[in-house]
Design a protein around this motif. Structure first.
Motif, PDB file in Angstrom:
ATOM      1  N   ALA A  64      45.514  32.257  20.094  1.00  0.00           N
ATOM      2  CA  ALA A  64      44.256  32.880  20.772  1.00  0.00           C
ATOM      3  C   ALA A  64      44.708  33.598  22.222  1.00  0.00           C
ATOM      4  O   ALA A  64      44.009  34.360  22.673  1.00  0.00           O
ATOM      5  CB  ALA A  64      43.050  32.248  20.393  1.00  0.00           C
ATOM      6  N   TRP A  94      45.497  36.892  23.265  1.00  0.00           N
ATOM      7  CA  TRP A  94      44.448  37.942  23.347  1.00  0.00           C
ATOM      8  C   TRP A  94      43.632  37.727  24.429  1.00  0.00           C
ATOM      9  O   TRP A  94      42.623  38.423  24.796  1.00  0.00           O
ATOM     10  CB  TRP A  94      43.860  37.919  21.855  1.00  0.00           C
ATOM     11  N   ALA A 121      48.438  36.671  14.904  1.00  0.00           N
ATOM     12  CA  ALA A 121      47.356  37.331  15.015  1.00  0.00           C
ATOM     13  C   ALA A 121      46.392  36.669  13.966  1.00  0.00           C
ATOM     14  O   ALA A 121      45.188  36.669  14.375  1.00  0.00           O
ATOM     15  CB  ALA A 121      47.617  38.853  14.547  1.00  0.00           C
ATOM     16  N   ASP A 138      42.594  34.862  14.945  1.00  0.00           N
ATOM     17  CA  ASP A 138      41.480  35.652  14.312  1.00  0.00           C
ATOM     18  C   ASP A 138      40.656  34.743  13.676  1.00  0.00           C
ATOM     19  O   ASP A 138      39.698  34.882  13.066  1.00  0.00           O
ATOM     20  CB  ASP A 138      41.769  36.830  13.933  1.00  0.00           C
ATOM     21  N   ARG A 172      44.497  42.733   8.168  1.00  0.00           N
ATOM     22  CA  ARG A 172      43.216  41.815   9.195  1.00  0.00           C
ATOM     23  C   ARG A 172      44.367  41.667  10.604  1.00  0.00           C
ATOM     24  O   ARG A 172      43.892  41.732  11.652  1.00  0.00           O
ATOM     25  CB  ARG A 172      42.985  40.600   8.717  1.00  0.00           C
ATOM     26  N   ALA A 173      45.731  41.266  10.215  1.00  0.00           N
ATOM     27  CA  ALA A 173      46.424  41.079  11.404  1.00  0.00           C
ATOM     28  C   ALA A 173      46.716  42.292  12.179  1.00  0.00           C
ATOM     29  O   ALA A 173      46.770  42.117  13.396  1.00  0.00           O
ATOM     30  CB  ALA A 173      47.943  40.463  10.845  1.00  0.00           C
ATOM     31  N   GLU A 190      44.839  44.762  12.878  1.00  0.00           N
ATOM     32  CA  GLU A 190      43.447  45.245  13.362  1.00  0.00           C
ATOM     33  C   GLU A 190      43.308  44.131  14.523  1.00  0.00           C
ATOM     34  O   GLU A 190      43.103  44.654  15.628  1.00  0.00           O
ATOM     35  CB  GLU A 190      42.442  44.928  12.521  1.00  0.00           C
ATOM     36  N   LYS A 191      43.824  42.969  14.568  1.00  0.00           N
ATOM     37  CA  LYS A 191      43.798  42.090  15.827  1.00  0.00           C
ATOM     38  C   LYS A 191      45.052  42.473  16.717  1.00  0.00           C
ATOM     39  O   LYS A 191      44.651  42.358  17.870  1.00  0.00           O
ATOM     40  CB  LYS A 191      43.857  40.711  15.109  1.00  0.00           C
ATOM     41  N   GLU A 221      44.184  45.214  19.173  1.00  0.00           N
ATOM     42  CA  GLU A 221      43.397  44.564  20.494  1.00  0.00           C
ATOM     43  C   GLU A 221      44.338  44.701  21.810  1.00  0.00           C
ATOM     44  O   GLU A 221      43.900  44.758  22.945  1.00  0.00           O
ATOM     45  CB  GLU A 221      42.560  43.371  20.450  1.00  0.00           C
TER      46      GLU A 221
END
Length: 364
Positions: free
Chosen positions: A163, A166, A190, A194, A208-209, A211-212, A215
């Protein structure tokens, strides 16, 4: 468990000197089946690692084999296994030894009838760790995909989990990722960032990965080879990212770069040595596999420069048999307690779809 590797002492080229000294020792066991004297010529090695990995192999395990048999090992570096499969389909096979970067690459080749069987009358597979070999190949290097950073860039707070890639406020700077997710832990990182639990990673939720990853997409620098991965840190193209642990060690130990890593939420997987069907010097390749397994001192020498131990060394040795400066980078023991074994079966079944979706996202 979170385990962060703090900066180690820099020993630079002395590691390679020590490794060469170790590899020059005579092993206490026979090199192969006893027929090694009958082999000759050259082994053209399809190598998907290259760089410092091959240099270390050439200076230790391969040099020992050549000294004992007279058979040379010539490197042919290719970034992935693509050229191998294309050549096999065309009926052209110049290589006698193949390094598949992943277990599922080797499984695909075996299923397609592209590999020779390992001759167990020559190759002592009983000395390998259970589950690290089959009739078509042996797993020769466990490699870690770890969170790594320039320690000087973050003198106070240190990253501890995926994390943190990010967290642009606490850890500013460009992020380095490999442009092939199968070998780079990009999608898994990712998902972990998340909130997906390690036990629930597979099958991957690729949507989902991605989309993360959206960012931080504008903050990503993509690397395309092991050598480039550490060059990207050393030339300032990124400050934090995901690296292979052996390359992180090279940056620190050989290049003096202040690389720091954590094994927490890292991934690890294996590469495979196999002998192609129709290999021009298959007999010598069989003997090479046997020689490497029997050459315990050569294994230590190699893994002291590039911490990707082959299963024989993991079975016969403990991390403390290796020099202190490399122990923390070895993907064994407590180092991987907080890490995740990559699901090779998932990639075997889903790689085409995953790569297509990932590459389309990168190109957007």
């Amino acid at each position: 468990m979170k385990k962060t590797i703090r900066r180690l002492s820099i020993v630079g080229a002395s590691s390679l000197v020590a490794a060469l000294a170790l590899s020059s020792c005579t092993t206490s066991e026979p090199a192969g089946s006893g027929s090694a004297g009958a082999i000759s010529g050259d082994i053209l090695f399809y190598d998907t690692s290259g760089g410092v990995v091959y240099e270390a192999e050439a200076a230790t395990l391969f040099a020992d084999f050549t000294d004992d048999t007279g058979v040379s090992v010539t490197d042919d570096y290719n970034e992935a296994a693509t050229k191998f499969f294309a050549s096999a389909e065309a009926g052209s096979m110049p290589w006698s030894l193949m390094l598949f970067p992943t277990v599922n690459d080797a499984a695909t080749a075996a299923a397609d009838g592209l590999l020779e069987k390992i001759d167990t009358s020559i190759v002592p597979v009983d000395k390998l760790v259970d589950g690290t070999y089959n009739e078509y190949g042996i797993e020769v290097g466990t490699f870690g995909m770890v969170l790594a950073w320039d320690d000087d860039a973050y003198p106070d707070t240190k990253p501890t989990e995926m994390a943190d890639l990010w967290d642009l406020d606490t850890f500013p700077g460009k992020r380095c990722f490999f442009n092939n997710p199968q070998y780079g832990w990009t999608l898994e990182a990712a998902l972990l960032a998340d909130g997906v639990a390690a036990d629930d990673l597979y099958p991957l939720d690729v949507d989902r990965a991605l989309e993360k990853l959206d960012e931080i997409k504008n903050d990503i620098t993509w690397w395309t080879s092991g050598a480039q991965s550490i060059e990207s840190f050393e030339n300032g193209s990124c400050d934090i990212g995901i690296l292979w642990a052996n390359r992180a060690f090279t940056a620190l130990d050989a290049n003096g770069f202040p690389m720091n890593i954590t094994w927490n939420e890292a991934g690890y997987s294996n590469s495979v040595w196999s002998i192609p069907a129709g290999a021009p010097n298959a007999a010598a390749a069989q003997e090479l596999l046997a020689h490497v397994i029997n050459n315990t001192e050569g294994q230590i020498a190699f893994a002291s420069v590039v911490p990707t131990p082959i299963p024989a060394s993991v079975k016969a040795l403990s991390p403390t048999d290796f020099p202190e400066q490399v122990q923390a980078f070895l993907p064994v023991g407590s180092n991987v307690d907080g890490s995740v074994l990559q699901d090779s079966d998932y990639y075997l079944e889903s790689l085409t779809e995953v790569l297509d979706q990932f590459n389309r996202w990168v190109g957007q």
